[in-house]
Design an enzyme around this catalytic site. Structure first.
Site, mmCIF file in Angstrom:
data_model
loop_
_atom_site.group_PDB
_atom_site.id
_atom_site.type_symbol
_atom_site.label_atom_id
_atom_site.label_comp_id
_atom_site.label_asym_id
_atom_site.label_seq_id
_atom_site.Cartn_x
_atom_site.Cartn_y
_atom_site.Cartn_z
ATOM 1 C CG ASN A 166 1.331 -1.513 1.889
ATOM 2 O OD1 ASN A 166 1.574 -2.721 2.000
ATOM 3 N ND2 ASN A 166 1.799 -0.619 2.744
ATOM 4 N NE ARG A 167 3.169 -4.659 -5.203
ATOM 5 C CZ ARG A 167 3.086 -3.739 -6.169
ATOM 6 N NH1 ARG A 167 2.117 -3.802 -7.040
ATOM 7 N NH2 ARG A 167 3.962 -2.764 -6.255
ATOM 8 C CD GLU A 169 -0.027 -2.401 5.204
ATOM 9 O OE1 GLU A 169 0.344 -1.634 6.105
ATOM 10 O OE2 GLU A 169 -1.032 -2.163 4.477
ATOM 11 C CG ASP A 241 -2.975 8.046 8.989
ATOM 12 O OD1 ASP A 241 -3.065 6.812 9.067
ATOM 13 O OD2 ASP A 241 -2.213 8.719 9.715
#
Length: 300
Positions: A166-167, A169, A241
């Site tokens: 995601n952004r 991370e 997931d």
């Protein structure tokens, strides 16, 4: 708390396995559990749901990771998480256990269509394990899809096919910062930075309600924004997931990158609409995609 019910469900990377089964995949699981009753329960649960759990290694030096969610009923009707208790070790696994995992994956990778690495930063996905698995997959000509942990250095994923951070991370890993929600240009810079540093074929940057941004090394001149349908978010648990499983399943069945991201977006979007972790069946994803197509064309 007055306990009325208890459920034991596979979580973490095991949840990716169940997501892939729900998408009609044939799945083999590799990883580490403790040499304990909980680990035995996890194996039994996976096998009962048609996941080959022979690749799970029992390590007596650590417990099986357990996330115990205590759930109440808001207004006596609506499930609501109150708090969570974690039983786990985040210490890196030993070199011996790491070699066992890599050897098991190497022996099995020839019969796979795709390899997924779901990293929750619990000490199992060490650099030696990740690089060993990536090398084994490359030697067998198999793609590797990575849902990364939130780490300051993604070097252990170098050489994979694609990662799906995601952004937040991506910012943490690259040291780059976007402003506000992040413009497409800023997000593309994040994705390109990761792709070049890690020698990847593609990066899919997930952007919550804004969908995802796809950057490919070859085949397209620029980044592609893949929007998602606005949904009523009930619980984001398991969405990452489901996204990884959807992306891997779509690519394994010959879909292009854009179509695969669209499929993964639809699957993850359905996941956030339900409480808790529940694999989304292939039929529900198909139905959602048909509904989206109907809205786009104005035809039913």
């Amino acid at each position: 708390l007055h306990v009325r019910d208890r459920k034991d469900n596979p979580g973490g990377a095991a949840n990716v396995c169940l997501d892939l089964v729900a998408l009609k995949g044939k799945v083999e699981a590799f990883g580490v559990t403790g040499d304990d009753a909980t680990g035995a329960l996890l194996r039994q649960s996976l096998e009962s749901q048609h996941v080959n759990a022979a690749g799970l290694i029992a390590d007596g030096d650590r417990p099986t990771t357990v996330k115990q969610n205590l759930i109440g009923l808001a207004q006596t009707r609506h499930p609501q998480k109150m708090f969570r208790v974690d039983f786990e070790s985040r210490e890196p696994i030993s070199e011996r256990v790491g070699r066992q995992i890599v050897n098991a994956v190497t022996a099995a990778v020839g019969r796979a269509d795709v390899v997924c690495i779901e990293d929750y930063n619990k000490g199992v996905c060490t650099e030696a394990v990740c690089q060993g698995v990536i090398r084994a997959a490359a030697a067998a000509g198999k793609p590797v899809f990575v849902d990364p942990a939130k780490l300051s250095d993604y070097g252990k994923y170098r050489g994979a096919t694609v990662i799906t951070p995601n952004r937040t991370e991506a910012e943490f890993s690259t040291g780059m910062r976007t402003h506000g929600g992040g413009s497409e240009e800023q997000n593309a810079a994040l994705a390109h930075g990761l792709m070049e540093r890690l020698d990847l074929d593609a990066v899919v940057l997930t952007l919550d309600r804004h969908g995802a941004l796809l950057v490919e090394r070859e085949g397209r001149a620029g980044p592609v924004s893949v929007p998602t349908v606005a949904r009523q978010v009930y619980d984001v648990t398991g969405a990452g997931d489901m996204f990884l499983a959807g992306l891997a399943a779509a690519r394994a069945n010959g879909l292009g990158w854009v179509e695969s991201v669209r499929f993964a977006n639809a699957a993850a979007g359905l996941e956030v609409e339900i409480f808790g972790v529940e694999p989304i069946p292939l039929e529900r994803v198909h139905h959602s995609l048909l509904e989206m197509a109907a809205k786009d064309t104005g035809k039913l």
